[in-house]
Design a protein around this motif. Structure first.
Motif, PDB file in Angstrom:
ATOM      1  N   SER A 120     -11.949  89.870  16.664  1.00 17.19           N
ATOM      2  CA  SER A 120     -11.477  90.809  16.351  1.00 17.19           C
ATOM      3  C   SER A 120     -13.099  91.388  17.729  1.00 17.19           C
ATOM      4  O   SER A 120     -14.142  91.173  18.197  1.00 17.19           O
ATOM      5  CB  SER A 120     -12.785  91.603  15.319  1.00 17.19           C
ATOM      6  OG  SER A 120     -12.098  92.726  15.354  1.00 17.19           O
ATOM      7  N   HIS A 121     -12.086  92.939  18.667  1.00 23.19           N
ATOM      8  CA  HIS A 121     -13.058  93.035  19.855  1.00 23.19           C
ATOM      9  C   HIS A 121     -13.946  94.317  19.368  1.00 23.19           C
ATOM     10  O   HIS A 121     -14.458  94.132  17.783  1.00 23.19           O
ATOM     11  CB  HIS A 121     -11.439  94.011  20.724  1.00 23.19           C
ATOM     12  CG  HIS A 121     -10.954  92.209  21.218  1.00 23.19           C
ATOM     13  ND1 HIS A 121     -11.502  91.537  21.571  1.00 23.19           N
ATOM     14  CD2 HIS A 121     -10.202  91.974  20.753  1.00 23.19           C
ATOM     15  CE1 HIS A 121     -10.633  90.658  22.041  1.00 23.19           C
ATOM     16  NE2 HIS A 121      -9.283  90.895  21.717  1.00 23.19           N
ATOM     17  N   GLU A 128      -9.647 102.400  18.178  1.00 16.48           N
ATOM     18  CA  GLU A 128      -9.522 101.815  16.752  1.00 16.48           C
ATOM     19  C   GLU A 128      -8.142 102.371  16.494  1.00 16.48           C
ATOM     20  O   GLU A 128      -7.066 102.133  15.812  1.00 16.48           O
ATOM     21  CB  GLU A 128      -9.912 100.845  15.795  1.00 16.48           C
ATOM     22  CG  GLU A 128     -10.152  99.844  16.567  1.00 16.48           C
ATOM     23  CD  GLU A 128     -11.251  98.552  16.126  1.00 16.48           C
ATOM     24  OE1 GLU A 128     -11.712  99.729  14.624  1.00 16.48           O
ATOM     25  OE2 GLU A 128     -12.050  97.851  16.434  1.00 16.48           O
ATOM     26  N   THR A 133      -5.014  97.704  15.777  1.00 17.00           N
ATOM     27  CA  THR A 133      -5.294  96.516  16.869  1.00 17.00           C
ATOM     28  C   THR A 133      -4.902  95.507  16.062  1.00 17.00           C
ATOM     29  O   THR A 133      -4.341  95.589  15.326  1.00 17.00           O
ATOM     30  CB  THR A 133      -6.321  96.152  16.276  1.00 17.00           C
ATOM     31  OG1 THR A 133      -7.069  96.081  15.051  1.00 17.00           O
ATOM     32  CG2 THR A 133      -8.342  97.154  16.735  1.00 17.00           C
ATOM     33  N   THR A 135      -5.442  91.981  15.286  1.00 16.53           N
ATOM     34  CA  THR A 135      -6.200  92.125  14.209  1.00 16.53           C
ATOM     35  C   THR A 135      -5.992  92.846  12.868  1.00 16.53           C
ATOM     36  O   THR A 135      -5.327  92.752  11.414  1.00 16.53           O
ATOM     37  CB  THR A 135      -7.522  92.084  14.469  1.00 16.53           C
ATOM     38  OG1 THR A 135      -7.449  90.956  14.952  1.00 16.53           O
ATOM     39  CG2 THR A 135      -8.294  91.233  13.144  1.00 16.53           C
ATOM     40  N   GLU A 136      -6.184  94.292  13.123  1.00 13.91           N
ATOM     41  CA  GLU A 136      -5.756  94.866  11.649  1.00 13.91           C
ATOM     42  C   GLU A 136      -4.457  94.679  11.314  1.00 13.91           C
ATOM     43  O   GLU A 136      -4.264  95.344   9.998  1.00 13.91           O
ATOM     44  CB  GLU A 136      -5.903  96.106  12.052  1.00 13.91           C
ATOM     45  CG  GLU A 136      -5.323  97.304  11.301  1.00 13.91           C
ATOM     46  CD  GLU A 136      -6.284  99.364  11.655  1.00 13.91           C
ATOM     47  OE1 GLU A 136      -6.068 100.051  10.847  1.00 13.91           O
ATOM     48  OE2 GLU A 136      -7.195  99.154  12.503  1.00 13.91           O
ATOM     49  N   VAL A 148     -11.437  87.009  10.096  1.00 22.55           N
ATOM     50  CA  VAL A 148     -11.580  87.675  11.412  1.00 22.55           C
ATOM     51  C   VAL A 148     -13.019  86.657  11.968  1.00 22.55           C
ATOM     52  O   VAL A 148     -13.829  87.192  10.577  1.00 22.55           O
ATOM     53  CB  VAL A 148     -11.807  89.295  10.920  1.00 22.55           C
ATOM     54  CG1 VAL A 148     -12.113  89.912  12.721  1.00 22.55           C
ATOM     55  CG2 VAL A 148     -10.152  89.467  10.909  1.00 22.55           C
ATOM     56  N   PRO A 150     -15.752  88.218  14.180  1.00 24.97           N
ATOM     57  CA  PRO A 150     -16.345  89.611  15.170  1.00 24.97           C
ATOM     58  C   PRO A 150     -16.966  88.404  16.673  1.00 24.97           C
ATOM     59  O   PRO A 150     -17.368  87.822  17.359  1.00 24.97           O
ATOM     60  CB  PRO A 150     -18.153  89.610  14.495  1.00 24.97           C
ATOM     61  CG  PRO A 150     -18.141  88.371  13.622  1.00 24.97           C
ATOM     62  CD  PRO A 150     -16.718  87.642  13.558  1.00 24.97           C
TER      63      PRO A 150
END
Length: 171
Positions: A120-121, A128, A133, A135-136, A148, A150
């Protein structure tokens, strides 16, 4: 857990993601499947929302030959795989063109993957909210567990927070 999918983008969180996936793979005796995605086509210039691709594109097909268009990234992916292999972790590298979310979800359907470990950036909430994203999107649409990891920025920010409440006494 026998196979862990690890989408990588070579950002600042990638080393932490690789370390985490490696620790899990060693603990479970699992394989690691590294995945890197690149854009489907070469975008030389944009005119409004229309991409311009010249007719005389160099020897590679801009739609399918991702590895030859991105040799540096392909080498980086294989270097990360060698890092895991040096720890006796069976590792596979997949390098595909396409939308990262779509490629990840397609792999979940076509490969025997048990879990996803991804980064996760440290983007802000506004970014976001507007952009979203990968990831989301994977978290929302995946039918497999997703861990996830970080980014370093988020971890450093978390360490800066100070607990301000007084400690409770036992009596």
């Amino acid at each position: 857990m026998k196979t862990i999918l690890v989408p990588i983008d070579f950002s600042d969180v990638t080393p932490r993601v690789i370390d985490t996936a490696g620790e899990l793979a060693k603990a479970w005796g699992a394989r690691v499947h590294l995945l890197h995605t690149v854009p489907e086509m070469v975008n030389y210039a944009s005119v409004g929302e229309v991409a311009y691709v010249p007719e005389n594109v160099p020897s590679s097909d801009p739609f399918t030959d991702a590895a030859s268009r991105y040799p540096k990234e392909l080498k980086q992916a294989h270097d990360l795989a060698q890092t895991l292999q040096s720890q006796m972790i069976e590792t596979k590298v997949t390098f595909l063109a396409g939308s990262p979310v779509d490629v990840i979800l397609d792999l979940l359907d076509s490969e025997p993957i048990d879990m996803i470990v991804m980064g996760s950036h440290g983007h802000g909430r506004l970014y976001e909210l507007i952009v979203g994203t990968v990831t989301e999107s994977v978290l929302r649409r995946s039918n497999k567990p997703v861990l996830v990891v970080p980014s370093n920025e988020k971890v450093q920010h978390a360490h800066r927070k100070q607990w301000k409440e007084p400690m409770a006494t036992p009596y």
